[in-house]
Every structure is written in C-alpha cells, then in structure tokens.
Scaffold this motif. Sequence first.
Motif, mmCIF file in Angstrom:
data_model
loop_
_atom_site.group_PDB
_atom_site.id
_atom_site.type_symbol
_atom_site.label_atom_id
_atom_site.label_comp_id
_atom_site.label_asym_id
_atom_site.label_seq_id
_atom_site.Cartn_x
_atom_site.Cartn_y
_atom_site.Cartn_z
ATOM 1 N N ASP A 88 0.825 -1.222 0.000
ATOM 2 C CA ASP A 88 0.000 0.000 0.000
ATOM 3 C C ASP A 88 0.852 1.262 0.000
ATOM 4 O O ASP A 88 0.482 2.274 -0.622
ATOM 5 C CB ASP A 88 -0.914 0.015 1.235
ATOM 6 N N THR A 129 -6.862 -0.412 -7.133
ATOM 7 C CA THR A 129 -7.922 -0.001 -6.206
ATOM 8 C C THR A 129 -8.573 -1.225 -5.578
ATOM 9 O O THR A 129 -8.803 -1.274 -4.367
ATOM 10 C CB THR A 129 -8.980 0.841 -6.936
ATOM 11 N N LYS A 130 -8.853 -2.234 -6.411
ATOM 12 C CA LYS A 130 -9.466 -3.470 -5.905
ATOM 13 C C LYS A 130 -8.536 -4.171 -4.908
ATOM 14 O O LYS A 130 -8.983 -4.648 -3.858
ATOM 15 C CB LYS A 130 -9.788 -4.421 -7.054
ATOM 16 N N GLY A 181 -6.265 -2.814 -3.027
ATOM 17 C CA GLY A 181 -6.284 -2.051 -1.783
ATOM 18 C C GLY A 181 -7.535 -2.328 -0.964
ATOM 19 O O GLY A 181 -7.481 -2.441 0.270
ATOM 20 N N GLU A 182 -8.682 -2.451 -1.641
ATOM 21 C CA GLU A 182 -9.932 -2.781 -0.953
ATOM 22 C C GLU A 182 -9.865 -4.186 -0.352
ATOM 23 O O GLU A 182 -10.376 -4.427 0.746
ATOM 24 C CB GLU A 182 -11.103 -2.668 -1.924
ATOM 25 N N ASP A 183 -9.225 -5.119 -1.080
ATOM 26 C CA ASP A 183 -9.032 -6.473 -0.554
ATOM 27 C C ASP A 183 -8.238 -6.437 0.749
ATOM 28 O O ASP A 183 -8.523 -7.198 1.688
ATOM 29 C CB ASP A 183 -8.279 -7.339 -1.566
ATOM 30 N N HIS A 184 -7.244 -5.569 0.808
ATOM 31 C CA HIS A 184 -6.418 -5.470 2.011
ATOM 32 C C HIS A 184 -7.265 -5.083 3.229
ATOM 33 O O HIS A 184 -7.047 -5.590 4.331
ATOM 34 C CB HIS A 184 -5.308 -4.429 1.817
ATOM 35 N N VAL A 185 -8.232 -4.207 3.027
ATOM 36 C CA VAL A 185 -9.107 -3.784 4.123
ATOM 37 C C VAL A 185 -9.955 -4.961 4.596
ATOM 38 O O VAL A 185 -10.115 -5.201 5.806
ATOM 39 C CB VAL A 185 -10.010 -2.617 3.673
ATOM 40 N N VAL A 186 -10.509 -5.719 3.641
ATOM 41 C CA VAL A 186 -11.336 -6.880 3.982
ATOM 42 C C VAL A 186 -10.506 -7.921 4.726
ATOM 43 O O VAL A 186 -10.931 -8.460 5.760
ATOM 44 C CB VAL A 186 -11.949 -7.501 2.707
ATOM 45 N N HIS A 230 -7.297 -13.290 -3.312
ATOM 46 C CA HIS A 230 -6.542 -12.031 -3.389
ATOM 47 C C HIS A 230 -5.144 -12.274 -3.952
ATOM 48 O O HIS A 230 -4.687 -11.558 -4.854
ATOM 49 C CB HIS A 230 -6.458 -11.407 -1.999
#
Length: 283
Positions: A199, A218-219, A221-226, A265
């Motif tokens: 990130d 972007t996807k 990065g969103e996976d990292h949050v999940v 991921h």
Amino acid sequence: MTGFNDQVIEEFRRNKGKLGGMFEGWKLILLTTIGAKSGERRTNPLGCLEIDGKTVVVASNMGAPRHPGWYHNIRRDHRVTIETGTESYEAIAAVPPAAEREALFAKVIAEEPGFAEYQAKTTRELPVVILHRIDDRMRGMGDFLVEVHDWLREELKTLRAGVDDLVSGRAASLTMEKSLRAHCVSFCEALTKHHTGEDMGAFPMLAQRFPALAPALTKLGEDHVVVATLQKRIRELVEGYVHGQSDPARLRDDFDELAEKLEAHFAYEERTVVTVLNVTAPG
C-alpha cells in the motif's frame, strides 16, 4: 495520416525495418497497441531511442496540441507489441514519474534535438514512454512477491492444521492453544507488514507508471481492508479461545473464510502485477 502510415508499415515489414525517403537512416519500430475506445489493434511507426539500455519513445505527435492516439491507448492497456524489422516481441509501456521523465527527456533531446523543436511547438508536455520487453526468463520483484505469497500460503496450511487438531482434540489443549496463538500472531504480523509495504510502496509506484492498472490496484487495496478485518476477527478468536467454553467450529469456519479470501486475493494480485513488477524492478 492513416494512408501514409499504412504505406510506411508495409514498406517497413517488406524491407525488414529499413526505410527510404524521409525516413532513411532513422531508427523506427512498429508499435501495436489496443485501441482505448475501439478495443482493436492499432499499429503506428515510431522513432525510438536506446537510452541507458532502455527502449524509449516520445508521444510528440510532431508538436501537435493533442497527444497521439497510441499514447491514450497505452494508458488504458499497457501491453504492446513491438516490431523491429528483424523480430517481434511483447512489451509493457511505462510512463515514468515527473523527475525521471525530465532527466530522460534531456537525454532524448541530446540525441535527437528535433524533439526539442516539437516541444517548443506546443504547450503540452511531451510524454516519454519506456518500453519494457517481457522476457519469461527475467526475474524481479514480481517473483519475490510470489515467493512471499507462497510462504504465507504454507503458514496458512500450518495454522489450519492446528485449528483442526484443536477441533478434533488430537493434541493437548493448553499446549496447542499456546502454539496456535503464537503462530497466529506471527502470521498476522507478517501479512500486515506485507500489505502495508504494498500500500505504501509498490502500489503507488505501479499506479504512477501504469495508469491502466488503476482499477486493479484499487481493488487490491480494498481487498487489504477486507483481509485486515478478517485477520482481526481470527486473532481475537484465537487469543480469546478457552478450552471447553469457546466454539472451535466457529474458529475453523472463520479461518476458512479468511483463507479463501486471501487465496483469491493472492491469485488476482499475481495475475495483475507480477509481470509489471518484474520489468520495472528486475532482479
């Protein structure tokens, strides 16, 4: 210009890269991109330079006020095909960041002063593009990324085996709980460090050089949050596990959800960024 370009392309291919007339003595390539709007293959003859061991082209459009079509295409899809007259190969087009672009353009005009004249004709900054050859033998940061993923995959398998032992009662509960907690902490810290590095470092670098990767990054990065949310839940379950009171089946189910999302991921990330990392940061 379409008819003229077609003539140049035909002569280029017929004479194995050698051209006469106004192009005699020039070093040209044929660059094939995928149309940003049409999705069709588009081929353009371009002057190119070899600078510091890199193949470089300039989106000069002869000093016109707009960028050439091929430049818009590589911002949508960075995979290109290059023909030199003697060979054809696949490459990845990269847009260097501002400071690197300035230094590179200075070297370009030192070799070909005509590009300085094109720049003087327009207010737009002429983009400089680096064409990285894709070589299956090349190793780099992309391969290192896969190695990290493979290590994390093995750690996941070990953790899953520990959860199974806990659920089935195959091991002394107190010893197993301590071992599982320690292993879980180690895994979660390693995964968090890996994702933070991406990130803060790899992803911003790739987004700058390869605009076409923006949606995929972007996807990711969103996976990292999940994944971080699932990690937190798993760690809380493992650290709060009390034999005879906690539900081991819930722990196993939550762990399996984490493992499934993490593998999806990893697989998506490897399909998306391994090649560009290898050509950008070769080993």
